[in-house]
Design a protein around this motif. Structure first.
Motif, PDB file in Angstrom:
ATOM      1  N   GLY A  31       0.784  -1.220   0.000  1.00 39.31           N
ATOM      2  CA  GLY A  31       0.000   0.000   0.000  1.00 39.31           C
ATOM      3  C   GLY A  31       0.815   1.268   0.000  1.00 39.31           C
ATOM      4  N   TRP A  32       1.932   1.270   0.774  1.00 41.69           N
ATOM      5  CA  TRP A  32       2.704   2.512   0.876  1.00 41.69           C
ATOM      6  C   TRP A  32       3.321   2.912  -0.450  1.00 41.69           C
ATOM      7  N   ALA A  33       3.944   1.971  -1.148  1.00 45.46           N
ATOM      8  CA  ALA A  33       4.547   2.300  -2.439  1.00 45.46           C
ATOM      9  C   ALA A  33       3.471   2.699  -3.446  1.00 45.46           C
ATOM     10  N   ALA A  34       2.329   2.008  -3.419  1.00 42.71           N
ATOM     11  CA  ALA A  34       1.245   2.333  -4.334  1.00 42.71           C
ATOM     12  C   ALA A  34       0.715   3.741  -4.068  1.00 42.71           C
ATOM     13  N   TRP A  35       0.563   4.081  -2.777  1.00 44.27           N
ATOM     14  CA  TRP A  35       0.084   5.431  -2.441  1.00 44.27           C
ATOM     15  C   TRP A  35       1.077   6.488  -2.897  1.00 44.27           C
ATOM     16  N   LEU A  36       2.345   6.245  -2.690  1.00 42.94           N
ATOM     17  CA  LEU A  36       3.363   7.209  -3.104  1.00 42.94           C
ATOM     18  C   LEU A  36       3.337   7.395  -4.611  1.00 42.94           C
ATOM     19  N   ALA A  37       3.204   6.308  -5.375  1.00 40.32           N
ATOM     20  CA  ALA A  37       3.143   6.418  -6.828  1.00 40.32           C
ATOM     21  C   ALA A  37       1.932   7.239  -7.254  1.00 40.32           C
ATOM     22  N   TRP A  90      16.922  -5.844 -10.103  1.00 42.83           N
ATOM     23  CA  TRP A  90      16.423  -4.508 -10.425  1.00 42.83           C
ATOM     24  C   TRP A  90      15.989  -4.386 -11.881  1.00 42.83           C
ATOM     25  N   ALA A  91      16.477  -5.284 -12.741  1.00 40.19           N
ATOM     26  CA  ALA A  91      16.304  -5.108 -14.183  1.00 40.19           C
ATOM     27  C   ALA A  91      14.863  -5.322 -14.631  1.00 40.19           C
ATOM     28  N   ARG A  92      14.186  -6.288 -14.033  1.00 39.32           N
ATOM     29  CA  ARG A  92      12.833  -6.614 -14.484  1.00 39.32           C
ATOM     30  C   ARG A  92      11.857  -5.453 -14.279  1.00 39.32           C
ATOM     31  N   PRO A  93      11.753  -4.869 -13.072  1.00 39.06           N
ATOM     32  CA  PRO A  93      10.830  -3.733 -12.923  1.00 39.06           C
ATOM     33  C   PRO A  93      11.226  -2.522 -13.762  1.00 39.06           C
ATOM     34  N   VAL A  94      12.539  -2.277 -13.905  1.00 40.46           N
ATOM     35  CA  VAL A  94      12.971  -1.142 -14.728  1.00 40.46           C
ATOM     36  C   VAL A  94      12.596  -1.379 -16.186  1.00 40.46           C
ATOM     37  N   LEU A 118      -0.686   9.567 -19.950  1.00 42.12           N
ATOM     38  CA  LEU A 118      -0.781   8.134 -19.676  1.00 42.12           C
ATOM     39  C   LEU A 118       0.574   7.534 -19.339  1.00 42.12           C
ATOM     40  N   ALA A 119       1.600   7.962 -20.042  1.00 48.10           N
ATOM     41  CA  ALA A 119       2.930   7.370 -19.868  1.00 48.10           C
ATOM     42  C   ALA A 119       3.540   7.706 -18.514  1.00 48.10           C
ATOM     43  N   LEU A 120       3.159   8.837 -17.930  1.00 48.95           N
ATOM     44  CA  LEU A 120       3.750   9.286 -16.675  1.00 48.95           C
ATOM     45  C   LEU A 120       3.565   8.267 -15.557  1.00 48.95           C
ATOM     46  N   ILE A 121       2.532   7.447 -15.648  1.00 47.85           N
ATOM     47  CA  ILE A 121       2.284   6.428 -14.624  1.00 47.85           C
ATOM     48  C   ILE A 121       3.501   5.530 -14.453  1.00 47.85           C
ATOM     49  N   GLY A 122       4.152   5.167 -15.558  1.00 44.20           N
ATOM     50  CA  GLY A 122       5.314   4.291 -15.484  1.00 44.20           C
ATOM     51  C   GLY A 122       6.446   4.886 -14.673  1.00 44.20           C
ATOM     52  N   VAL A 123       6.700   6.166 -14.863  1.00 39.26           N
ATOM     53  CA  VAL A 123       7.775   6.836 -14.127  1.00 39.26           C
ATOM     54  C   VAL A 123       7.418   6.940 -12.646  1.00 39.26           C
ATOM     55  N   ALA A 124       6.162   7.334 -12.357  1.00 42.37           N
ATOM     56  CA  ALA A 124       5.736   7.465 -10.964  1.00 42.37           C
ATOM     57  C   ALA A 124       5.799   6.122 -10.241  1.00 42.37           C
ATOM     58  N   ALA A 125       5.346   5.061 -10.912  1.00 42.99           N
ATOM     59  CA  ALA A 125       5.347   3.743 -10.291  1.00 42.99           C
ATOM     60  C   ALA A 125       6.767   3.255 -10.026  1.00 42.99           C
ATOM     61  N   LEU A 126       7.671   3.440 -10.989  1.00 36.10           N
ATOM     62  CA  LEU A 126       9.050   2.985 -10.796  1.00 36.10           C
ATOM     63  C   LEU A 126       9.732   3.782  -9.693  1.00 36.10           C
ATOM     64  N   ALA A 127       9.480   5.089  -9.642  1.00 33.53           N
ATOM     65  CA  ALA A 127      10.090   5.910  -8.592  1.00 33.53           C
ATOM     66  C   ALA A 127       9.623   5.462  -7.213  1.00 33.53           C
ATOM     67  N   ALA A 128       8.332   5.182  -7.072  1.00 30.31           N
ATOM     68  CA  ALA A 128       7.808   4.758  -5.776  1.00 30.31           C
ATOM     69  C   ALA A 128       8.339   3.378  -5.392  1.00 30.31           C
ATOM     70  N   GLY A 142      11.104   1.977  -6.443  1.00 27.88           N
ATOM     71  CA  GLY A 142      12.524   2.112  -6.147  1.00 27.88           C
ATOM     72  C   GLY A 142      12.765   2.693  -4.776  1.00 27.88           C
ATOM     73  N   TRP A 143      11.951   3.661  -4.394  1.00 30.99           N
ATOM     74  CA  TRP A 143      12.099   4.261  -3.076  1.00 30.99           C
ATOM     75  C   TRP A 143      11.797   3.252  -1.978  1.00 30.99           C
ATOM     76  N   GLN A 144      10.788   2.424  -2.204  1.00 33.35           N
ATOM     77  CA  GLN A 144      10.489   1.395  -1.211  1.00 33.35           C
ATOM     78  C   GLN A 144      11.656   0.415  -1.078  1.00 33.35           C
ATOM     79  N   GLY A 145      12.270   0.092  -2.211  1.00 31.45           N
ATOM     80  CA  GLY A 145      13.401  -0.818  -2.154  1.00 31.45           C
ATOM     81  C   GLY A 145      14.589  -0.230  -1.422  1.00 31.45           C
ATOM     82  N   LEU A 146      14.771   1.088  -1.523  1.00 27.83           N
ATOM     83  CA  LEU A 146      15.903   1.747  -0.866  1.00 27.83           C
ATOM     84  C   LEU A 146      15.625   2.074   0.604  1.00 27.83           C
ATOM     85  N   SER A 147      14.345   2.137   0.971  1.00 28.37           N
ATOM     86  CA  SER A 147      14.006   2.661   2.292  1.00 28.37           C
ATOM     87  C   SER A 147      14.608   1.844   3.435  1.00 28.37           C
TER      88      SER A 147
END
Length: 597
Positions: free
Chosen positions: A111-117, A324-328, A363-373, A375-380
């Motif tokens: 939920g947290w990563a999804a909300w952030l995205a 990391w390669a698959r989600p990117v 529409l495309a911006l969703i991909g960037v927002a989702a990957l950023a969120a 990635g942040w969860q993975g780094l947190s």
């Protein structure tokens, strides 16, 4: 991190409130470019039979009947008050952001990563153009139904690690998904590549099978039909060439488009309503860099992810894929796929001025927002707790401030064009349209300056020559206006408005034979125009050709029976011919209609 489940409602409220505050200035905005042809002066929107004409005729320039039907209904609610349309746009954006949150929660289970995205998407200033510009309600409607398409598709079970034949409930979700996709396409055609995304959802879990192709085939078929339909509507009745470029140049432009949008998604500063138009030439090595980099990155990510697209699930052997390669790869693939309709392979009118626009990457911006969120969860887990809490808040606050400031640009047409000119002085669209704003304020000399700026940038702009002529005419500088009209006609011989207005200027100068020639030429372009028949009749009458003038006045009245000035001037010509009784009847009719002798 604490569970999101117990706080979901309040986090949804927080997301909606934060976005609403960021977009608050948009609610006070007015109508801007293209809102007139789309809404305020659109006979399909204002006519009582508009819904029939929207759905069942070839009158619309694009076949997006869901959008035009929504605007038709809103016109009956809000009329010419822009607030209502802006409020609807904002509600659609908030709804799409909440749908995105729910969709990503289902995909990730986090939920947290999804909300952030979803928050990144909701507050991103690139989306201001889609929300603050009333015409872009089509993008917002398409987004909502696109997300419903994906959400219902996920519920079918087709994108599960091992898809089994669906029962009635799953078949129902499949039908809802396909129906939502049809509605999305009928809102705006930019969602045409959604079937590729659906295949990507399956591919995330496992390689594709023939059964997967069979289930997604109806989506591809619907998409193909709607794309062909919209291409036909776009070209129907128009011979204007938007861009005269070859296939290779279009491909090179597409490579540059991807990086431009990615740059604006990651660093959303200096956003412009009309960006400078690119010069793309296959002979320029620099034009190949974007395409080569995009292809190279795709190949690199594919190799790192070791993705298998077809056949049975591969055995666990050989080198392992990078975690990391698959989600990117999937985020990058999604981003590129959703940009395909706006990469310039097929032209839309706006590309006459710029190959890129903020609303194209909605529409495309969703991909960037989702990957950023994600990635942040993975780094947190590797960062200090304070950083984990503070940095996302700081980023979202910064995005919200940028969005607020960007919304202010859309408060009226003048502010939009002045902001565009400040950041893109070579924008002929902004200069021309700013000139029109100044003309409406009777600031003719300032309007002339704007049109002259256009002609310095593009001396071959027939529109700028025509607009400059109009400004000169309003100032009483008839000889100069005539020269500009003539230049516009030389550049575009079938320029109806220029020929009609040149005829009027020549008539004011007493050059009746030349005026008559221009009016006759205008009538050859549009024989059924009552106003031009009236103008020709006036020129004939002023030159003493009263019998010919009578015939033209009668033709104008045949086309427009309640044309009071035509009745009045017909009466004057009849009186000159000694036909007093007929003249008096025409004068009486003019008086009845509100005219005078």
């Amino acid at each position: 991190m604490p569970s999101l489940r117990s706080h979901a409602f309040w986090l949804g409220v927080l997301l909606a409130c934060a976005a609403a505050i960021a977009y608050l200035p948009a609610l006070r905005g007015g109508f801007v470019w293209d809102d007139d042809t789309t809404l305020t002066r659109n006979p399909l929107i204002q006519g009582t039979d508009g819904l029939r004409r929207i759905w069942f005729t070839t009158e619309p320039t694009d076949y997006w009947p869901v959008t035009y039907s929504a605007l038709w209904a809103e016109w009956r609610l809000w009329g010419s008050a822009p607030f209502g349309y802006h409020a609807v746009n904002l509600c659609l954006h908030l709804g799409a952001s909440l749908l995105l949150w729910r969709l990503l929660r289902r995909l990730w289970g986090s939920g947290w990563a999804a909300w952030l995205a979803a928050a990144l998407f909701a507050l991103h200033p690139v989306n201001v153009e889609s929300v603050a510009w009333i015409t872009q309600q089509k993008s917002l409607l398409a987004m909502v139904f696109y997300l419903l398409t994906v959400g219902c598709f996920l519920r079918t079970g087709l994108a599960a690690p091992s898809a089994a034949p669906g029962g009635s409930l799953r078949a129902g979700w499949y039908g809802l998904s396909l129906a939502a996709f049809v509605v999305a396409l009928l809102s705006k055609g930019s969602v045409a590549t959604a079937p590729v995304v659906l295949m990507g959802l399956i591919l995330w879990h496992r390689p594709l099978t023939w059964r997967d192709l069979a289930w997604t085939a109806p989506f591809f078929a619907v998409s193909a039909v709607m794309v062909m339909t919209n291409l036909w509507f776009r070209g129907h009745g128009s011979s204007e060439v938007i861009r005269n470029v070859g296939g290779l140049d279009r491909l090179l432009g597409a490579g540059g488009v991807v990086w431009f949008y990615l740059g604006k998604a990651l660093w959303p500063v200096r956003l412009i309503f009309v960006y400078p138009r690119w010069q793309i030439r296959a002979g320029d090595p620099a034009c190949w860099v974007g395409l080569a980099a995009a292809v190279g990155l795709t190949i690199f990510l594919w190799r790192m992810a070791r993705l298998r697209c077809w056949g049975a699930v591969p055995a666990a052997s050989g080198p392992a894929a990078k975690s990391w390669a698959r989600p990117v790869l999937f985020a990058w693939g999604y981003f590129c796929v959703m940009l395909i309709p706006v990469m310039g392979f097929a032209d839309v009118y706006f590309m006459k001025y710029s190959l890129v626009a903020d609303h194209y990457q909605h529409l495309a911006l969703i991909g960037v927002a989702a990957l950023a969120a994600a990635g942040w969860q993975g780094l947190s887990s590797r960062l200090a707790p304070a950083t984990v809490r503070v940095l996302p808040i700081a980023v979202l606050t910064g995005l919200g401030i940028l969005t607020w400031r960007q919304c202010l640009i859309y408060r009226n047409v003048a502010s939009l064009y002045l902001a565009t000119i400040a950041r893109n002085p070579a924008s002929t669209l902004a200069h021309n349209n700013m000139g029109g704003v100044l003309m409406g304020q009777n600031r003719f000399s300032e309007a002339e300056t704007q049109y002259e700026e256009v002609l310095q940038i593009d001396p071959g702009s027939e529109i700028a020559h025509f607009n400059l002529a109009e400004a000169l005419l309003r100032e009483g500088r008839l000889q100069e206006a005539v020269a500009q009209y003539e230049t516009a006609i030389r550049l575009k011989p079938d320029y109806l408005e220029a020929r009609n207005d040149l005829g009027g200027a020549l008539a004011h100068l007493g050059r009746w034979p030349e005026a008559i020639v221009q009016f006759e030429a205008a009538l050859r372009l549009m024989p059924g125009n009552a106003r031009i028949h009236f103008n020709l009749a006036n020129a004939l009458a002023d030159s003493g050709r009263f019998s010919a003038a009578v015939a033209e006045y009668r033709e104008a009245l045949r086309l427009k029976q309640d044309y009071a000035p035509a009745h009045r001037n017909l009466g004057r010509s009849l009186r000159q011919l000694g036909r007093s009784a007929e003249a008096e009847a025409e004068f009486n009719e003019a008086a009845r209609l509100g005219g005078s002798h």
